[in-house]
Design a protein around this motif. Structure first.
Motif, mmCIF file in Angstrom:
data_model
loop_
_atom_site.group_PDB
_atom_site.id
_atom_site.type_symbol
_atom_site.label_atom_id
_atom_site.label_comp_id
_atom_site.label_asym_id
_atom_site.label_seq_id
_atom_site.Cartn_x
_atom_site.Cartn_y
_atom_site.Cartn_z
ATOM 1 N N THR A 10 0.830 -1.204 0.000
ATOM 2 C CA THR A 10 0.000 0.000 0.000
ATOM 3 C C THR A 10 0.864 1.253 0.000
ATOM 4 N N THR A 11 0.234 2.386 -0.318
ATOM 5 C CA THR A 11 0.947 3.662 -0.311
ATOM 6 C C THR A 11 1.427 4.015 1.092
ATOM 7 N N LEU A 12 0.595 3.758 2.106
ATOM 8 C CA LEU A 12 0.968 4.086 3.470
ATOM 9 C C LEU A 12 2.185 3.283 3.922
ATOM 10 N N ARG A 13 2.211 2.008 3.593
ATOM 11 C CA ARG A 13 3.355 1.178 3.978
ATOM 12 C C ARG A 13 4.616 1.624 3.240
ATOM 13 N N THR A 14 4.449 1.962 1.963
ATOM 14 C CA THR A 14 5.588 2.446 1.191
ATOM 15 C C THR A 14 6.097 3.765 1.763
ATOM 16 N N HIS A 15 5.170 4.624 2.196
ATOM 17 C CA HIS A 15 5.572 5.908 2.761
ATOM 18 C C HIS A 15 6.392 5.718 4.032
ATOM 19 N N THR A 16 5.981 4.796 4.890
ATOM 20 C CA THR A 16 6.753 4.529 6.101
ATOM 21 C C THR A 16 8.135 4.000 5.761
ATOM 22 N N LYS A 17 8.205 3.126 4.766
ATOM 23 C CA LYS A 17 9.511 2.646 4.298
ATOM 24 C C LYS A 17 10.364 3.821 3.826
ATOM 25 N N ASN A 18 9.737 4.743 3.072
ATOM 26 C CA ASN A 18 10.465 5.902 2.564
ATOM 27 C C ASN A 18 10.940 6.808 3.696
ATOM 28 N N ILE A 19 10.115 6.955 4.734
ATOM 29 C CA ILE A 19 10.508 7.784 5.875
ATOM 30 C C ILE A 19 11.797 7.260 6.497
ATOM 31 N N PHE A 20 11.867 5.963 6.726
ATOM 32 C CA PHE A 20 13.060 5.412 7.376
ATOM 33 C C PHE A 20 14.256 5.368 6.427
ATOM 34 N N THR A 21 14.003 5.224 5.139
ATOM 35 C CA THR A 21 15.105 5.285 4.183
ATOM 36 C C THR A 21 15.697 6.689 4.150
ATOM 37 N N CYS A 22 14.821 7.706 4.119
ATOM 38 C CA CYS A 22 15.295 9.091 4.122
ATOM 39 C C CYS A 22 15.900 9.458 5.472
ATOM 40 N N PHE A 23 15.400 8.866 6.538
ATOM 41 C CA PHE A 23 15.988 9.014 7.875
ATOM 42 C C PHE A 23 17.447 8.555 7.834
ATOM 43 N N CYS A 24 17.666 7.390 7.221
ATOM 44 C CA CYS A 24 19.023 6.849 7.111
ATOM 45 C C CYS A 24 19.901 7.743 6.240
ATOM 46 N N TYR A 25 19.340 8.239 5.152
ATOM 47 C CA TYR A 25 20.131 9.141 4.299
ATOM 48 C C TYR A 25 20.587 10.357 5.095
ATOM 49 N N ASN A 26 19.693 10.926 5.894
ATOM 50 C CA ASN A 26 20.057 12.099 6.688
ATOM 51 C C ASN A 26 21.131 11.776 7.722
ATOM 52 N N LEU A 27 21.077 10.581 8.305
ATOM 53 C CA LEU A 27 22.140 10.172 9.229
ATOM 54 C C LEU A 27 23.474 10.081 8.492
ATOM 55 N N LEU A 28 23.442 9.529 7.300
ATOM 56 C CA LEU A 28 24.659 9.426 6.499
ATOM 57 C C LEU A 28 25.210 10.809 6.174
ATOM 58 N N GLN A 29 24.315 11.733 5.816
ATOM 59 C CA GLN A 29 24.747 13.080 5.469
ATOM 60 C C GLN A 29 25.229 13.854 6.699
ATOM 61 N N LEU A 30 24.576 13.641 7.843
ATOM 62 C CA LEU A 30 25.046 14.269 9.079
ATOM 63 C C LEU A 30 26.468 13.814 9.409
ATOM 64 N N ASN A 31 26.753 12.549 9.153
ATOM 65 C CA ASN A 31 28.096 12.035 9.397
ATOM 66 C C ASN A 31 29.096 12.669 8.432
ATOM 67 N N THR A 32 28.669 12.872 7.185
ATOM 68 C CA THR A 32 29.532 13.531 6.205
ATOM 69 C C THR A 32 29.834 14.966 6.634
ATOM 70 N N ILE A 33 28.802 15.666 7.094
ATOM 71 C CA ILE A 33 28.986 17.044 7.570
ATOM 72 C C ILE A 33 29.941 17.077 8.756
ATOM 73 N N LYS A 34 29.780 16.134 9.677
ATOM 74 C CA LYS A 34 30.642 16.076 10.852
ATOM 75 C C LYS A 34 32.101 15.857 10.448
ATOM 76 N N GLN A 35 32.325 14.953 9.497
ATOM 77 C CA GLN A 35 33.696 14.664 9.067
ATOM 78 C C GLN A 35 34.318 15.863 8.376
ATOM 79 N N LYS A 36 33.526 16.601 7.594
ATOM 80 C CA LYS A 36 34.041 17.801 6.926
ATOM 81 C C LYS A 36 34.426 18.866 7.933
ATOM 82 N N ASN A 37 33.647 18.974 8.997
ATOM 83 C CA ASN A 37 33.910 20.002 10.009
ATOM 84 C C ASN A 37 35.114 19.689 10.892
ATOM 85 N N THR A 38 35.509 18.406 10.890
ATOM 86 C CA THR A 38 36.643 18.018 11.738
ATOM 87 C C THR A 38 37.946 17.916 10.970
ATOM 88 N N THR A 39 37.885 18.151 9.656
ATOM 89 C CA THR A 39 39.107 18.085 8.842
ATOM 90 C C THR A 39 39.669 19.466 8.575
#
Length: 314
Positions: free
Chosen positions: A285-314
């Motif tokens: 269903t669309t609702l189930r897919t949306h929840t999957k997308n939320i957590f996938t985008c959640f993970c992307y943001n964690l990955l990007q936050l880590n990238t930002i952190k590494q850039k700020n420490t170099t």
């Protein structure tokens, strides 16, 4: 967990830590405990589905993060969470790993109560609290999230009464002569930090221009597919030539500037599909897919936050 057992697990994990553990890098980037009361509210009721969860709220949420990060099915998530020491560490060495049925029920409860959206809102609050606010503008775009159409004929209606196991809400559409079945993930990413700020999930046939994720005051960079579509923010949509009115040199130069601004907007979709393997769903269903997308985008943001952190420490 008994102290001896935890000591043994920590000792085994030490070697993994030496080799590098991406999960250990993203774990301290956000305050996980703030999500606990949001999730706990799902169980504080007196309905037949009430009662307290048998598993720790943060463990359950992190299970969905692991699932999205590694593109795992529920059975494979259960197997790997019991097998991989890095998963154990990320989960906090719980005494019991939730099984596949518990994970499925937890995800369904998130959908029923709307807590998946609250989790996303809390993540955005924490991002803003770090000073990573939208300043320069945003990029809105969409990508296909495919699904299995099953054996149902194209012209047969789907919806809640559909009997096919494969999909109930997905729809067919064509783009550049190629057919796609499933859904669309619409997203808004900020230019400043390349973090996904808002998302929406629709059937694949929904035209990109029907979704506006911007807020008043935001500069919204969009491609030609949004030409003529309304925008709550400042409309920085690429111009498109129409019959008897080709683009003039000024419009072409404007399109080039917007294209340059929009270039980073493809990165989230590349990560989602090529790293997280989340470009295809098996939910129905669309609702189930949306929840999957939320957590996938959640993970992307964690990955990007880590990238930002590494850039700020170099």
């Amino acid at each position: 967990m008994k102290s001896f057992e935890k000591y043994f697990l920590e000792k085994n994990y030490a070697r993994v830590e030496e080799l590098g553990d991406k999960l250990a890098e993203i774990d301290p980037l956000i305050d996980w405990e703030v999500f606990r009361p949001i999730i706990r509210e799902m169980y504080d009721n007196h309905t037949e589905r009430g009662g307290r969860p048998n598993n720790d709220e943060i463990v359950m949420m992190k299970m969905l993060v692991l699932q999205s990060w590694y593109g795992l099915s529920d059975p494979e998530l259960e197997r790997q969470a019991n097998d991989r020491i890095s998963f154990h560490k990320f989960l906090g060495f719980p005494e019991r790993i939730p099984d596949r049925s518990t994970v499925w029920a937890f995800r369904e409860r998130l959908i029923d109560t709307g807590k998946d959206e609250r989790i996303w809102e809390e993540l955005q609050r924490q991002i803003n609290a770090k000073g990573l606010k939208i300043k320069e503008g945003v990029i809105q775009d969409a990508t296909f999230i495919t699904a299995d159409p099953g054996h149902k004929k194209v012209e047969e209606p789907r919806g809640p009464t559909a009997k096919t196991r494969r999909n109930k809400d997905g729809e067919w559409t064509k783009k550049n002569g190629k057919s796609h079945y499933g859904y669309k993930l619409h997203s808004k990413m900020d230019i400043d930090h390349q973090l996904i700020r808002e998302i929406e999930t629709t059937p694949a046939s929904m035209h990109d221009s029907q979704i506006d994720l911007t807020q008043p005051g935001e500069v919204n960079y969009r491609d030609r597919g949004y030409f003529g579509a309304p925008c709550k923010g400042y409309n920085a949509t690429m111009d498109r030539g129409i019959r008897s009115h080709p683009l003039n040199i000024r419009q072409k130069m404007r399109n080039q500037r917007i294209t340059h601004k929009r270039a980073p907007g493809e990165r989230p979709y590349a990560v989602i599909k090529n790293i997280f393997n989340s470009g295809h769903v098996k939910v129905t269903t669309t609702l189930r897919t949306h929840t999957k997308n939320i957590f996938t985008c959640f993970c992307y943001n964690l990955l990007q936050l880590n990238t930002i952190k590494q850039k700020n420490t170099t």
